[in-house]
Design an enzyme around this catalytic site. Structure first.
Site, PDB file in Angstrom:
ATOM      1  CE1 TYR A  22      -3.833  -2.268   0.261  1.00  0.00           C
ATOM      2  CE2 TYR A  22      -2.595  -3.315   2.028  1.00  0.00           C
ATOM      3  CZ  TYR A  22      -3.642  -3.322   1.130  1.00  0.00           C
ATOM      4  OH  TYR A  22      -4.499  -4.396   1.097  1.00  0.00           O
ATOM      5  CG  ASN A  47      -9.756   1.875  -1.035  1.00  0.00           C
ATOM      6  OD1 ASN A  47     -10.202   0.743  -0.860  1.00  0.00           O
ATOM      7  ND2 ASN A  47      -8.464   2.106  -1.179  1.00  0.00           N
ATOM      8  CG  HIS A  62     -12.844  -8.403  -2.122  1.00  0.00           C
ATOM      9  ND1 HIS A  62     -12.513  -7.997  -3.391  1.00  0.00           N
ATOM     10  CD2 HIS A  62     -11.925  -7.846  -1.292  1.00  0.00           C
ATOM     11  CE1 HIS A  62     -11.418  -7.248  -3.334  1.00  0.00           C
ATOM     12  NE2 HIS A  62     -11.053  -7.140  -2.072  1.00  0.00           N
ATOM     13  CG  ASP A  99     -28.222  -3.592  -2.289  1.00  0.00           C
ATOM     14  OD1 ASP A  99     -27.913  -3.813  -3.485  1.00  0.00           O
ATOM     15  OD2 ASP A  99     -28.737  -4.457  -1.557  1.00  0.00           O
ATOM     16  CG  HIS A 112      -9.624  -1.379  -5.196  1.00  0.00           C
ATOM     17  ND1 HIS A 112     -10.082  -1.720  -3.950  1.00  0.00           N
ATOM     18  CD2 HIS A 112     -10.673  -1.490  -6.042  1.00  0.00           C
ATOM     19  CE1 HIS A 112     -11.364  -2.042  -4.033  1.00  0.00           C
ATOM     20  NE2 HIS A 112     -11.746  -1.902  -5.292  1.00  0.00           N
ATOM     21  CB  ILE A 113      -3.955   1.828  -2.683  1.00  0.00           C
ATOM     22  CG1 ILE A 113      -4.734   3.025  -2.113  1.00  0.00           C
ATOM     23  CG2 ILE A 113      -2.449   2.080  -2.665  1.00  0.00           C
ATOM     24  CD1 ILE A 113      -4.527   3.255  -0.625  1.00  0.00           C
ATOM     25  NE  ARG A 132      -6.092  -9.127  -0.973  1.00  0.00           N
ATOM     26  CZ  ARG A 132      -6.457  -8.614   0.204  1.00  0.00           C
ATOM     27  NH1 ARG A 132      -7.391  -7.693   0.261  1.00  0.00           N
ATOM     28  NH2 ARG A 132      -5.888  -9.031   1.316  1.00  0.00           N
TER      29      ARG A 132
END
Length: 153
Positions: A32, A83, A89, A96, A109-110, A120
């Site tokens: 990350y 994010n 997942h 919703d 997503h980094i 993932r």
């Protein structure tokens, strides 16, 4: 808890960061990077301000708090940058909430989730997101803001 980063009534983007993103800068820096959540929020606020938008930022490790913030965005936001972390997942409820508010949103997503573990690779959000940015580090947030701003009337 949400924090107003800039003040531009009527032209606001909600920035949502999900579970474990409060650990940015220390959690798995090889995956990350070393930028912190504060760095992400600053980057988004600067990019949004350059495009004439205010930013409300929030991070939570609790799904319900994320959903409540997304619902509240209906009142004064033009778009959402999210994010969702690991909820990407697993959470139909988050999907919703995002589809229910009828605002364009960007999924960020980094890391490159498609180059990581198989679980993932699936996202409950990708097919309903207006913008999808993966594997660009924290710069992906700024890219998402630019792409979303181009979609807002």
């Amino acid at each position: 808890m949400a924090r107003e980063l800039t003040d531009r009534p009527g032209r606001r983007i909600l920035l949502v960061n999900g579970p474990n993103l409060n650990l940015l800068g220390t959690r798995e820096p090889e995956v990350y990077g070393t930028a912190t959540l504060a760095d992400v929020e600053r980057l988004v606020a600067e990019q949004a301000a350059a495009l004439g938008y205010a930013v409300r930022a929030m991070q939570s490790n609790h799904e319900g708090a994320l959903i409540d913030a997304i619902h509240a965005a209906r009142q004064d936001c033009a778009a959402v940058v999210i994010n969702p972390g690991g909820l990407t997942h697993t959470s139909v409820a988050l999907r919703d909430a995002l589809t229910g508010i009828a605002l364009p949103f960007a999924e960020v997503h980094i890391s490159d989730v498609y180059a990581r573990e198989e679980f993932r690779h699936h996202s409950y959000l990708t097919d309903v997101a207006a913008v999808h940015v993966v594997g660009q580090g924290i710069d992906g947030y700024a890219q998402a803001v630019r792409q979303l701003a181009a979609l807002i009337p």
